[in-house]
Design a protein around this motif. Structure first.
Motif, PDB file in Angstrom:
ATOM      1  N   LEU A  92      15.668   5.740  27.601  1.00 35.88           N
ATOM      2  CA  LEU A  92      16.426   5.353  28.787  1.00 35.88           C
ATOM      3  C   LEU A  92      15.700   5.790  30.045  1.00 35.88           C
TER       4      LEU A  92
ATOM      5  N   PRO B 219      18.642   8.305  35.596  1.00 37.74           N
ATOM      6  CA  PRO B 219      19.935   7.806  36.081  1.00 37.74           C
ATOM      7  C   PRO B 219      19.779   7.148  37.442  1.00 37.74           C
TER       8      PRO B 219
ATOM      9  N   SER C 220      30.719   2.978  30.486  1.00 38.60           N
ATOM     10  CA  SER C 220      29.545   3.717  30.039  1.00 38.60           C
ATOM     11  C   SER C 220      28.665   2.857  29.137  1.00 38.60           C
ATOM     12  N   VAL C 221      29.296   2.021  28.302  1.00 38.55           N
ATOM     13  CA  VAL C 221      28.532   1.135  27.421  1.00 38.55           C
ATOM     14  C   VAL C 221      27.838   0.051  28.245  1.00 38.55           C
TER      15      VAL C 221
ATOM     16  N   LEU D  95      26.887   0.270  31.301  1.00 39.64           N
ATOM     17  CA  LEU D  95      25.797   0.901  32.028  1.00 39.64           C
ATOM     18  C   LEU D  95      24.590   1.083  31.126  1.00 39.64           C
ATOM     19  N   GLN D  96      24.825   1.490  29.880  1.00 34.75           N
ATOM     20  CA  GLN D  96      23.721   1.688  28.945  1.00 34.75           C
ATOM     21  C   GLN D  96      23.051   0.359  28.620  1.00 34.75           C
TER      22      GLN D  96
ATOM     23  N   ARG E  84      20.907  -0.665  31.577  1.00 35.92           N
ATOM     24  CA  ARG E  84      19.696   0.144  31.689  1.00 35.92           C
ATOM     25  C   ARG E  84      18.661  -0.276  30.656  1.00 35.92           C
ATOM     26  N   GLU E  85      19.108  -0.498  29.420  1.00 38.77           N
ATOM     27  CA  GLU E  85      18.156  -0.842  28.377  1.00 38.77           C
ATOM     28  C   GLU E  85      17.586  -2.240  28.590  1.00 38.77           C
TER      29      GLU E  85
ATOM     30  N   ILE F 124      22.855  -1.501  20.640  1.00 36.60           N
ATOM     31  CA  ILE F 124      23.901  -0.879  21.460  1.00 36.60           C
ATOM     32  C   ILE F 124      25.250  -1.490  21.134  1.00 36.60           C
TER      33      ILE F 124
ATOM     34  N   THR G 125      29.461  -0.222  19.296  1.00 36.11           N
ATOM     35  CA  THR G 125      30.770  -0.345  19.937  1.00 36.11           C
ATOM     36  C   THR G 125      31.699  -1.272  19.181  1.00 36.11           C
TER      37      THR G 125
END
Length: 350
Positions: A43, A46, A111-112, A114-115, A118-119, A214, A218
């Motif tokens: 990652l 931030p 949060s998911v 956002l991840q 980012r990825e 990812i 979830t």
């Protein structure tokens, strides 16, 4: 979380009782959890503190200038769909260029989201002729949409490739893409025929790396695609195997070898029913406890050896992507034969 530490040189606040000295214990520390960095896409840092939590990380100005606006994309037709989302063929009006737009289903936690964002930004930096290019990502109206390179031949799902020189060329291109990803410490974790795309120039490229991993974290495992489970390595399905250790790179090689063997056979190597209409229990027992499938005697000695180098029960005995690129099955082929025949419709998988 950081604790506010009082400055002993400053007077205590009015009305606050003085705390006895010696309460701080610098010898007490909380160990950080350990993780294996080889099993995940690293990652980035931030986002700046000015960004609010749960928002999409900012994109650099250089990438913004080259990113097509979502409003400039016209959907032409749907080219694939599945449990994860839908893929559309879209046209960029200002340039008339064709792309594939993947729309991911689901209202994911901030949060998911956002991840994922980012990825995807990291995946946008992947620049290899054997990896499907990720051009842009949009987080619009609750939907995550990914703009991808368009592969006009669709996926290799349900294709049979009996011509060994052409199959060697397909395998070489996939291995080159895997070697590139593995050098960058990226594990695909979902290599299968539907994630291998081809175009009219007979270029084969790897798709759907990173984001699928990812999303799988979830989702309810019971809603996951059996097709994905079918290409998992034995030690990934049964953690009791290989002393509980999982090497993601070796796992990719198992999935790759199984896919290549399926191309040759024209069917799923563990059997038509398993992985297609079969039940999960029988499928997983076959993968974990039966002997690995091998190429038939009618295949060349080089191809049988190549498949055996991929489908080893012990992960350490599987060759790496770089090693397999030097295998005689790859190096001795002329790569001058035609495209694969299709026993089903070609569509980009989700």
């Amino acid at each position: 979380m950081m604790l506010n530490q009082s400055d002993p040189t400053r007077p205590a606040n009015p009305g606050t009782p003085n705390r006895p000295s010696g309460r701080r214990r610098p010898d007490l520390t909380l160990p950080l959890p350990q993780r294996d960095p080889s099993l995940a896409v690293p990652l980035p840092l931030p986002p700046p503190t000015s960004s609010s939590a749960g928002t999409t990380p900012p994109i650099s100005s250089s990438s913004v200038s080259s990113t097509p606006a979502l409003s400039d994309l016209d959907r032409v037709r749907r080219i694939g769909s599945g449990s994860g989302g839908t893929v559309w063929m879209v046209r960029h009006r200002p340039t008339n260029r064709i792309y594939a737009l993947k729309v991911i289903y689901g209202n994911h936690e901030p949060s998911v989201r956002l991840q994922i964002c980012r990825e995807i930004e990291i995946l946008r930096t992947a620049d290899n002729p054997f990896v499907v290019r990720c051009h842009a990502m949009y987080d619009h109206a609750g939907e995550i949409q990914i703009l991808l390179e368009f592969m006009d031949g669709g996926s290799l799902e349900n294709r049979q490739i009996r011509d060994e020189p052409f199959l060697a060329d397909v395998a070489r291109q996939v291995l080159a893409g895997l070697a590139y990803l593995h050098r960058r410490k990226i594990v695909h974790r979902d290599i299968k025929p539907s994630n291998l795309l081809i175009n009219s120039r007979r270029e084969v490229k790897i798709a759907d790396f990173g984001v699928g991993r990812i999303l799988a974290q979830t989702m309810d495992p019971c809603n996951s695609s059996v097709g994905t489970i079918a290409y998992m390595s034995p030690e990934r399905i049964n953690t009791d195997l290989n002393q509980g250790a999982y090497d993601g790179y070796a796992g990719d090689i198992w999935s790759f070898g199984l896919s290549v063997l399926e191309f040759y056979l024209g069917r799923f190597p563990f059997g038509d029913n398993l992985g297609r209409q079969g039940d999960w229990a029988s499928l997983m027992v076959a993968i974990c406890y039966s002997n690995p499938p091998d190429a038939p005697p009618t295949a060349s000695r080089e191809f049988r050896s190549f498949i055996a180098c991929c489908l080893q029960k012990e992960p350490a005995r599987r060759q790496t992507a770089a090693q397999l690129l030097q295998h005689p099955f790859i190096t001795k082929s002329s790569h001058s034969h035609g495209p694969p025949s299709s026993s089903g419709s070609a569509s980009s998988a989700v």
